[in-house]
Scaffold this motif. Structure first.
Motif, PDB file in Angstrom:
ATOM      1  N   ASP A 115       4.943  -7.288   5.199  1.00  8.16           N
ATOM      2  CA  ASP A 115       4.629  -7.066   6.613  1.00  8.16           C
ATOM      3  C   ASP A 115       4.374  -8.393   7.306  1.00  8.16           C
ATOM      4  O   ASP A 115       4.336  -9.436   6.669  1.00  8.16           O
ATOM      5  N   LYS A 161       1.666 -10.053   9.660  1.00  6.27           N
ATOM      6  CA  LYS A 161       0.302  -9.768  10.117  1.00  6.27           C
ATOM      7  C   LYS A 161      -0.074 -10.409  11.453  1.00  6.27           C
ATOM      8  O   LYS A 161      -0.860  -9.855  12.206  1.00  6.27           O
ATOM      9  N   GLY A 202      -3.296  -5.479  12.383  1.00  3.61           N
ATOM     10  CA  GLY A 202      -3.033  -4.506  11.326  1.00  3.61           C
ATOM     11  C   GLY A 202      -1.619  -4.630  10.775  1.00  3.61           C
ATOM     12  O   GLY A 202      -1.309  -4.118   9.711  1.00  3.61           O
ATOM     13  N   TYR A 261      -2.289   0.166  -3.062  1.00  5.62           N
ATOM     14  CA  TYR A 261      -1.651  -0.861  -2.231  1.00  5.62           C
ATOM     15  C   TYR A 261      -2.213  -2.189  -2.689  1.00  5.62           C
ATOM     16  O   TYR A 261      -3.416  -2.414  -2.613  1.00  5.62           O
ATOM     17  N   ASN A 296      -5.806  -2.019  -1.316  1.00  3.74           N
ATOM     18  CA  ASN A 296      -6.160  -0.947  -0.393  1.00  3.74           C
ATOM     19  C   ASN A 296      -5.922   0.376  -1.103  1.00  3.74           C
ATOM     20  O   ASN A 296      -5.075   0.462  -2.002  1.00  3.74           O
ATOM     21  N   ARG A 324      -4.705   3.186   0.003  1.00  5.71           N
ATOM     22  CA  ARG A 324      -3.881   4.027   0.886  1.00  5.71           C
ATOM     23  C   ARG A 324      -2.521   3.376   1.073  1.00  5.71           C
ATOM     24  O   ARG A 324      -2.310   2.246   0.639  1.00  5.71           O
ATOM     25  N   GLY A 379       0.325   1.438   3.267  1.00  2.08           N
ATOM     26  CA  GLY A 379       0.273   0.397   4.290  1.00  2.08           C
ATOM     27  C   GLY A 379       0.844   0.911   5.595  1.00  2.08           C
ATOM     28  O   GLY A 379       1.716   1.765   5.617  1.00  2.08           O
ATOM     29  N   ASP A 380       0.336   0.362   6.669  1.00  2.00           N
ATOM     30  CA  ASP A 380       0.839   0.675   7.991  1.00  2.00           C
ATOM     31  C   ASP A 380       1.076  -0.673   8.654  1.00  2.00           C
ATOM     32  O   ASP A 380       0.100  -1.380   8.896  1.00  2.00           O
ATOM     33  N   PRO A 381       2.283  -1.134   8.850  1.00  5.03           N
ATOM     34  CA  PRO A 381       3.539  -0.401   8.964  1.00  5.03           C
ATOM     35  C   PRO A 381       4.464  -0.429   7.736  1.00  5.03           C
ATOM     36  O   PRO A 381       5.628  -0.060   7.885  1.00  5.03           O
ATOM     37  N   GLU A 382       4.006  -0.769   6.530  1.00  2.00           N
ATOM     38  CA  GLU A 382       4.950  -0.785   5.405  1.00  2.00           C
ATOM     39  C   GLU A 382       5.483   0.610   5.072  1.00  2.00           C
ATOM     40  O   GLU A 382       6.618   0.747   4.592  1.00  2.00           O
TER      41      GLU A 382
HETATM   42  N1  GLY Z   1      -0.129  -3.522   6.775  1.00  2.00           N
HETATM   43  C1  GLY Z   1      -1.491  -3.787   6.552  1.00  2.00           C
HETATM   44  C2  GLY Z   1      -2.310  -2.625   6.238  1.00  2.00           C
HETATM   45  O1  GLY Z   1      -1.869  -1.493   6.171  1.00  2.00           O
HETATM   46  O2  GLY Z   1      -3.479  -2.821   6.016  1.00  2.00           O
END
Ligand code: GLY
Ligand code: AMP
Length: 423
Positions: free
Chosen positions: A212, A214, A226, A269, A285, A287, A289-292
């Motif tokens: 991603d 950042k 994010g 993650y 993490n 959960r 990823g957002d936006p992965e």
């Molecule tokens: N892409 C970073 C996150 O989901 O924390």
């Protein structure tokens, strides 16, 4: 099956979109959802952290599987509470979610199981933290122990910056309880990549590589966000490196959590720093990823529902995922001003036109419906995601979508995926 997805961002829109393609699914609910999700699922007006209300809903509707998007309900223990009530739920329990919820927990885990990461010390005493910074010098990284909405990490280029960060976290308590202790670690340089694996607590099912972007502006300038965009596959992760990550990071993490009596199930993650072909862990993490998630799930050919179910049941037997032999790129359209203050409720145009473009999906994140119009409501608003035969094609596809969408002060990066092209 009836599935409940918890959350209302771009990651959850993508999960709902992928789940909706499964022949196993009859009905999808999403709490709280967003206007994009509402086209595929029934949105329920319950916040992602209203655990009691979510439980009542899931019991009343006889939900077969709940899928948790964001970290906050996980660290609050939603998985334990649903499981106690006899409900199936995808995600780590409260103890295992500490892997994201406490930097100290995750650093100690890595130290115990020899997982490559930056050298570190943790402190609950302010004076000792300052003395350690003086001893180590800069650059150095200061991290609030607990969850701080992505703002608890300060990469300090000078000792003064690092000490100011410790003062803010420990004395001014800008992150509240999350700053009762700090982790101070070695600065790592290199290229970042994101790595994901499904797991049932014992077995792992790794996903394709991704990366991603950042920083808010082109050329990785400006403050951290994010995530302003992402792509998959990530050429920095060669086949050889992929296997090194699985063997030296993912497997020992899952094995270590189980040995510690804290088995981790759901999706793991791992944020990595790659230098000279070697990975080191920046953070975990609990959960997706957002936006992965956006490019990854657009590339995923396999049905996701049996995988989610197997993880939740502790019965993950599948050992590979089928992928489309294509690249995907997600460009995030953000509100002008993000990650600082921004104007809301500005009408968005061009969504119908973008929906006509083949191999393009516009995932909603911070949108709302106001007087019949879709408006911006959050910092990251849309994830315009294109699929193509090569990264170049996927970039062109995503930006063809970006070109037709507009609102006042929309901000996006023009160089998403460029790093992949440079290889
Ligand atoms: N892409 C970073 C996150 O989901 O924390
Ligand atoms: P996190 O909130 O843990 O995702 O950290 C945010 C960002 O800070 C990461 O994505 C990295 O860019 C950076 N970062 C965190 N730890 C380090 C480190 N030890 N060395 C260099 N950069 C780091």
């Amino acid at each position: 099956m009836k599935i409940l997805v918890i959350g209302g961002g771009g990651r959850e829109h993508t999960l709902v979109w992928k789940i909706a393609q499964s022949p196993l699914v009859e009905q999808i609910y999403c709490a709280p959802g967003n206007p994009g999700i509402a086209e595929l699922a029934e949105c329920v007006h319950i916040g992602a952290d209203e655990i009691d209300a979510l439980l009542d809903f899931a019991l009343a509707e006889k939900i077969d599987l709940t899928v948790v998007g964001p970290e906050v309900p996980l660290t609050m223990g939603i998985v334990d509470i649903f499981q106690t009530a006899g409900l199936e739920i995808f995600g780590p329990n409260k103890a295992a979610a500490q892997i994201e919820g406490s930097k100290r927990f995750s650093k100690d885990l890595m130290a115990r199981y020899n997982i490559p990461t930056a050298a570190y010390r943790s402190f609950s005493d302010h004076a000792q933290a300052v003395a350690y910074i003086r001893e180590q010098g800069a650059p150095i990284v200061v991290k609030a122990d607990g969850l701080a909405a992505g703002k608890g990490v300060i990469v300090a280029m000078t000792e003064e910056q690092a000490i100011a960060a410790v003062d803010e976290i420990m004395l001014d308590q800008v992150f509240g309880d999350a700053g009762a202790s700090v982790v101070i670690e070695e600065f790592m340089d290199g290229e970042e990549a994101s790595f994901f694996a499904f797991t049932d607590g014992k077995n792992i099912l790794p996903l394709a590589s991704s990366q991603d972007h950042k920083r808010v502006n082109d050329n990785d300038e400006g403050p951290n966000t994010g995530g302003m965009g992402a792509y998959s596959p990530a050429p920095v992760v060669t086949d050889e490196l992929y296997q090194v990550i699985v063997d030296t990071v993912v497997k020992p993490t899952i094995k270590g959590m189980a040995e510690d009596g804290c088995p981790y199930s759901g999706i793991l993650y791992v944020g990595l720093m790659i230098k000279d072909g070697k990975p080191r862990v920046v953070e975990y993490n609990a959960r997706f990823g957002d936006p992965e998630a956006q490019p990854l799930l657009m590339r995923m050919r396999s049905d996701i529902v049996p995988v989610l179910q197997a993880c939740a049941r502790g019965e993950l037997q599948q050992n590979s995922i089928e992928w489309y032999d294509k690249a995907a790129v997600c460009v995030v359209l953000a509100s002008g001003g993000y990650p600082a203050a921004y104007e809301k409720n500005l009408p968005i145009s061009g969504l119908d036109e973008a929906a006509e473009i083949e191999d393009l999906m516009v995932f909603h994140a911070g949108t709302a419906l106001k007087d019949g119009l879709i408006v911006n409501q959050g910092g990251r608003v849309l994830g315009v995601t294109g699929l193509g035969d090569t990264v170049r094609d996927a970039i062109d596809k995503a930006y063809a979508g970006v070109k037709v969408i507009h609102w006042d002060k929309v901000h996006y990066r023009h160089d998403i995926g460029a790093r992949a092209l440079n290889r």
